[in-house]
Design a protein around this motif. Structure first.
Motif, short mmCIF file in Angstrom:
data_model
loop_
_atom_site.label_atom_id
_atom_site.label_comp_id
_atom_site.label_asym_id
_atom_site.label_seq_id
_atom_site.Cartn_x
_atom_site.Cartn_y
_atom_site.Cartn_z
N GLU A 6 0.82 -1.18 0.00
CA GLU A 6 0.00 0.00 0.00
C GLU A 6 0.86 1.24 0.00
OE1 GLU A 6 -3.38 0.92 2.70
OE2 GLU A 6 -3.65 -1.23 2.45
N ALA A 7 1.92 1.22 0.74
CA ALA A 7 2.80 2.37 0.79
C ALA A 7 3.51 2.53 -0.54
CB ALA A 7 3.80 2.21 1.92
N ALA A 8 3.78 1.48 -1.26
CA ALA A 8 4.50 1.57 -2.52
C ALA A 8 3.54 1.75 -3.68
CB ALA A 8 5.34 0.32 -2.73
N LEU A 9 2.27 1.60 -3.45
CA LEU A 9 1.31 1.67 -4.52
C LEU A 9 1.33 3.04 -5.22
CD1 LEU A 9 -0.91 0.17 -6.03
CD2 LEU A 9 -2.52 0.95 -4.32
N PRO A 10 1.33 4.16 -4.51
CA PRO A 10 1.39 5.41 -5.22
C PRO A 10 2.67 5.50 -6.06
CG PRO A 10 0.93 5.83 -2.93
CD PRO A 10 1.14 4.38 -3.10
N TRP A 11 3.77 4.92 -5.50
CA TRP A 11 5.00 4.98 -6.28
C TRP A 11 4.88 4.07 -7.50
CZ3 TRP A 11 8.93 8.23 -5.73
CH2 TRP A 11 9.05 8.91 -4.58
N VAL A 12 4.27 2.96 -7.34
CA VAL A 12 4.15 2.03 -8.45
C VAL A 12 3.20 2.64 -9.50
CG1 VAL A 12 3.25 -0.25 -9.09
CG2 VAL A 12 4.65 0.00 -7.09
N LEU A 13 2.08 3.20 -8.98
CA LEU A 13 1.14 3.80 -9.91
C LEU A 13 1.78 5.01 -10.60
CD1 LEU A 13 -2.25 3.64 -8.01
CD2 LEU A 13 -1.60 2.36 -10.00
N GLY A 14 2.53 5.81 -9.85
CA GLY A 14 3.23 6.96 -10.44
C GLY A 14 4.25 6.50 -11.46
N ALA A 15 4.97 5.39 -11.07
CA ALA A 15 5.98 4.88 -11.99
C ALA A 15 5.30 4.33 -13.24
CB ALA A 15 6.84 3.82 -11.31
N LEU A 16 4.16 3.65 -13.01
CA LEU A 16 3.44 3.09 -14.13
C LEU A 16 2.91 4.22 -15.03
CD1 LEU A 16 2.39 0.46 -15.41
CD2 LEU A 16 0.37 0.70 -14.00
N ALA A 17 2.35 5.26 -14.37
CA ALA A 17 1.85 6.39 -15.13
C ALA A 17 2.99 7.08 -15.84
CB ALA A 17 1.11 7.37 -14.22
N ALA A 18 4.12 7.24 -15.12
CA ALA A 18 5.28 7.88 -15.74
C ALA A 18 5.78 7.01 -16.88
CB ALA A 18 6.37 8.12 -14.73
N GLY A 19 5.77 5.68 -16.70
CA GLY A 19 6.21 4.79 -17.76
C GLY A 19 5.29 4.88 -18.97
N LEU A 20 3.96 4.91 -18.66
CA LEU A 20 3.02 5.03 -19.75
C LEU A 20 3.21 6.37 -20.47
CD1 LEU A 20 -0.29 3.56 -18.29
CD2 LEU A 20 1.05 2.66 -20.15
N PHE A 21 3.40 7.41 -19.65
CA PHE A 21 3.60 8.73 -20.25
C PHE A 21 4.86 8.77 -21.08
CE2 PHE A 21 5.34 13.05 -20.03
CZ PHE A 21 4.34 13.73 -20.71
N LEU A 22 5.92 8.20 -20.53
CA LEU A 22 7.20 8.18 -21.26
C LEU A 22 7.08 7.33 -22.53
CD1 LEU A 22 9.91 7.98 -18.48
CD2 LEU A 22 9.48 9.85 -20.05
N SER A 23 6.40 6.18 -22.43
CA SER A 23 6.27 5.36 -23.62
C SER A 23 5.39 6.08 -24.66
CB SER A 23 5.71 3.99 -23.26
OG SER A 23 4.41 4.09 -22.77
N TRP A 24 4.34 6.77 -24.11
CA TRP A 24 3.52 7.55 -25.04
C TRP A 24 4.33 8.65 -25.67
CZ3 TRP A 24 2.14 12.74 -24.78
CH2 TRP A 24 1.23 13.17 -25.74
N LEU A 25 5.14 9.32 -24.86
CA LEU A 25 5.97 10.43 -25.36
C LEU A 25 6.99 9.92 -26.36
CD1 LEU A 25 6.60 13.46 -25.09
CD2 LEU A 25 8.21 12.87 -23.30
N VAL A 26 7.62 8.80 -26.04
CA VAL A 26 8.61 8.24 -26.96
C VAL A 26 7.92 7.82 -28.25
CG1 VAL A 26 10.20 6.30 -27.34
CG2 VAL A 26 10.24 7.56 -25.19
#
Length: 197
Positions: A6-26
């Protein structure tokens, strides 16, 4: 859900969102570069198409102009052929006229040759006649002078008459008969002047 997650979930979701954003950006950057290249290629194709259309229009215009020139040349060729045929016919007609006139000239020369020979013979005869006529006149004149001298001698021995006697002079009309040779000469002169005229 375990509390560590639970404590890592925001980080995981942020990382996932950042990954999705980065993959979308790339992906977007990769696709935008490709899109830019495709757009440039499309613009280049459109320019080539415009160039080809301009070349096609120029070639069409040139072909139309060549066709018009070709038609004008065909028309001129037809006119030249027509004129040439007319001139050829005219030359043939002129040559035929020249041939006919040459034939007529030869036939006329053949017809006039005996007449010319006869005129030549007549001229020579007339010349001989004139010569003998001149000699005859000279002899007659000499005889007349001799007779006149004899009459003068005889008249000296005779007594003079009361009335003077006038003897007719040579050429006075005292039963003078024209010379047939002189008539022939006059007729020949008339004939010659008629032929020359």
């Amino acid at each position: 859900m375990p509390p560590e997650l639970e404590a890592a979930l925001p980080w995981v979701l942020g990382a996932l969102a950042a990954g999705l954003f980065l993959s979308w950006l790339v992906t977007w950057l990769a696709l935008s570069g490709r899109r830019t290249r495709l757009e440039e290629r499309l613009k280049a194709g459109e320019r080539q198409l415009a160039d080809l259309a301009a070349r096609h229009a120029a070639a069409t215009s040139e072909a139309t102009q060549h066709e018009a020139n070709s038609q004008a040349l065909r028309t001129q060729l037809a006119e030249i052929r027509t004129r040439l045929e007319g001139e050829t016919r005219g030359a043939a007609e002129k040559q035929a006229l020249l041939d006919r006139s040459e034939q007529r000239r030869v036939a006329l020369e053949a017809l006039l040759k005996p007449v010319a020979e006869s005129i030549g013979k007549l001229d020579s005869r007339l010349a001989e006649t004139e010569k003998s006529h001149g000699e005859g006149i000279a002899a007659l004149d000499a005889r007349m002078q001799a007779l006149a001298a004899q009459l003068d001698v005889l008249a000296e021995g005779l007594p003079s008459p009361a009335l003077p006697v006038k003897l007719p002079e040579f050429g006075d009309d005292f039963g003078f008969v024209p010379d047939p040779q002189q008539k022939a000469f006059s007729a020949a002169s008339d004939l010659r002047s008629a032929l020359e005229g």
